[in-house]
Design a protein around this motif. Structure first.
Motif, PDB file in Angstrom:
ATOM      1  N   PHE A   1      -7.417  -3.903 -11.594  1.00  0.00           N
ATOM      2  CA  PHE A   1      -8.515  -3.172 -10.957  1.00  0.00           C
ATOM      3  C   PHE A   1      -9.269  -4.081  -9.988  1.00  0.00           C
ATOM      4  O   PHE A   1      -9.602  -3.685  -8.864  1.00  0.00           O
ATOM      5  CB  PHE A   1      -9.454  -2.633 -12.039  1.00  0.00           C
TER       6      PHE A   1
ATOM      7  N   PRO B   1     -15.997  -0.690 -13.990  1.00  0.00           N
ATOM      8  CA  PRO B   1     -15.784   0.723 -14.353  1.00  0.00           C
ATOM      9  C   PRO B   1     -16.722   1.110 -15.500  1.00  0.00           C
ATOM     10  O   PRO B   1     -17.198   0.248 -16.255  1.00  0.00           O
ATOM     11  CB  PRO B   1     -14.319   0.760 -14.810  1.00  0.00           C
TER      12      PRO B   1
ATOM     13  N   GLU C   1      -8.605   4.561 -15.073  1.00  0.00           N
ATOM     14  CA  GLU C   1      -8.136   5.341 -16.225  1.00  0.00           C
ATOM     15  C   GLU C   1      -6.614   5.442 -16.256  1.00  0.00           C
ATOM     16  O   GLU C   1      -6.011   5.587 -17.322  1.00  0.00           O
ATOM     17  CB  GLU C   1      -8.742   6.755 -16.196  1.00  0.00           C
ATOM     18  N   GLU C   2      -5.976   5.354 -15.091  1.00  0.00           N
ATOM     19  CA  GLU C   2      -4.514   5.457 -15.016  1.00  0.00           C
ATOM     20  C   GLU C   2      -3.822   4.129 -15.304  1.00  0.00           C
ATOM     21  O   GLU C   2      -2.610   4.098 -15.534  1.00  0.00           O
ATOM     22  CB  GLU C   2      -4.097   5.938 -13.623  1.00  0.00           C
TER      23      GLU C   2
ATOM     24  N   ASP D   1      -3.697   3.350  -4.194  1.00  0.00           N
ATOM     25  CA  ASP D   1      -4.623   2.894  -5.220  1.00  0.00           C
ATOM     26  C   ASP D   1      -4.471   3.738  -6.485  1.00  0.00           C
ATOM     27  O   ASP D   1      -4.050   4.886  -6.446  1.00  0.00           O
ATOM     28  CB  ASP D   1      -6.072   2.994  -4.725  1.00  0.00           C
ATOM     29  N   GLU D   2      -4.833   3.109  -7.594  1.00  0.00           N
ATOM     30  CA  GLU D   2      -4.737   3.758  -8.901  1.00  0.00           C
ATOM     31  C   GLU D   2      -6.109   3.708  -9.560  1.00  0.00           C
ATOM     32  O   GLU D   2      -6.818   2.703  -9.476  1.00  0.00           O
ATOM     33  CB  GLU D   2      -3.707   3.010  -9.750  1.00  0.00           C
ATOM     34  N   SER D   3      -6.516   4.802 -10.183  1.00  0.00           N
ATOM     35  CA  SER D   3      -7.803   4.802 -10.872  1.00  0.00           C
ATOM     36  C   SER D   3      -7.715   3.925 -12.117  1.00  0.00           C
ATOM     37  O   SER D   3      -6.627   3.710 -12.662  1.00  0.00           O
ATOM     38  CB  SER D   3      -8.205   6.229 -11.266  1.00  0.00           C
TER      39      SER D   3
END
Length: 224
Positions: free
Chosen positions: A43, A62, A32-33, A28-30
């Motif tokens: 997302f 978010p 913000e990234e 998974d990626e935040s």
């Protein structure tokens, strides 16, 4: 020259020949990234892959996310997933057996894809509605950007919600086994119902599929 301790970048891409069990199988990626104009879509899809039953988390935006873009991207995602239900419906919903787009004997819906709205077989209504939604949501006139959307364009989302919801209601009342199978695999109607309720995109009187706990309670009381 790469350093020995330099982290290996994660390539989030499904290569040709990727097996189904390895599809989108990456960390998974935040938010913000996510450095892309499609970050909101990424997302949302990431949250669905992580746990499609956790509807509240999927619908939780978010921090600082523009609400109009958030609603728009969710509706795009709903329409993409509804195509899966439409494909399954084709196996048993045909113009001979479902001559009208109905939900119980009380609701008959007219198809707005024609110059003058008129009755359509349910499967044609489903195709026309999803095609119309796709045309609107991909329109450069109303939605030229994926990061900023005018209020006048956001206002059009409610009518799309009302039309595509009728696909759920027809499937529930006339193809219940198929509906339950797809819902157990996706939680799509539950997520959609919670979404339109959260953002006041549909009247509760029009949410006739008793998918939420409070709706099921009311249905049980009325039957009693």
């Amino acid at each position: 020259m790469k350093m020995a301790n330099e982290p290996v970048p994660v390539i989030r891409r499904n290569r040709p020949g990727t097996k189904a069990k390895e599809w989108c199988n990456w960390e998974d990626e935040s938010f913000e990234e996510m450095d892309s104009t499609l970050a909101v879509q990424q997302f949302i899809q990431q949250a669905i892959r992580k746990d499609f039953t956790n509807v509240e988390e999927i619908l939780n935006p978010p921090d600082g996310q523009d609400e109009g873009v958030w609603k728009y991207e969710h509706l795009r995602q709903f329409c993409m997933e509804l195509n899966g239900l439409a494909v399954k419906l084709q196996a048993e919903c045909n113009p001979e057996t479902c001559t009208q787009m109905t939900a119980t004997e009380q609701w008959i819906f007219l198809c707005a894809a024609h110059k003058t709205p008129k009755e359509c077989p349910a499967i044609d209504y489903t195709r026309h509605t999803l095609d119309g939604a796709a045309c609107l949501l991909n329109s450069n006139k109303y939605f030229p950007s994926r990061v900023s959307i005018k209020d006048s364009s956001v206002a059009k989302l409610g009518s799309v919600c009302r039309r595509v919801y009728r696909i759920f209601s027809h499937a529930y009342f006339h193809h219940r086994v198929l509906f339950d199978q797809y819902e157990n695999e996706t939680y799509l109607c539950r997520r959609f119902t919670q979404f339109v309720t959260k953002y006041n995109l549909m009247s509760k009187d029009n949410l006739i599929v008793p998918i939420m706990e409070d709706q099921q309670t009311l249905e049980g009381e009325s039957e009693a």
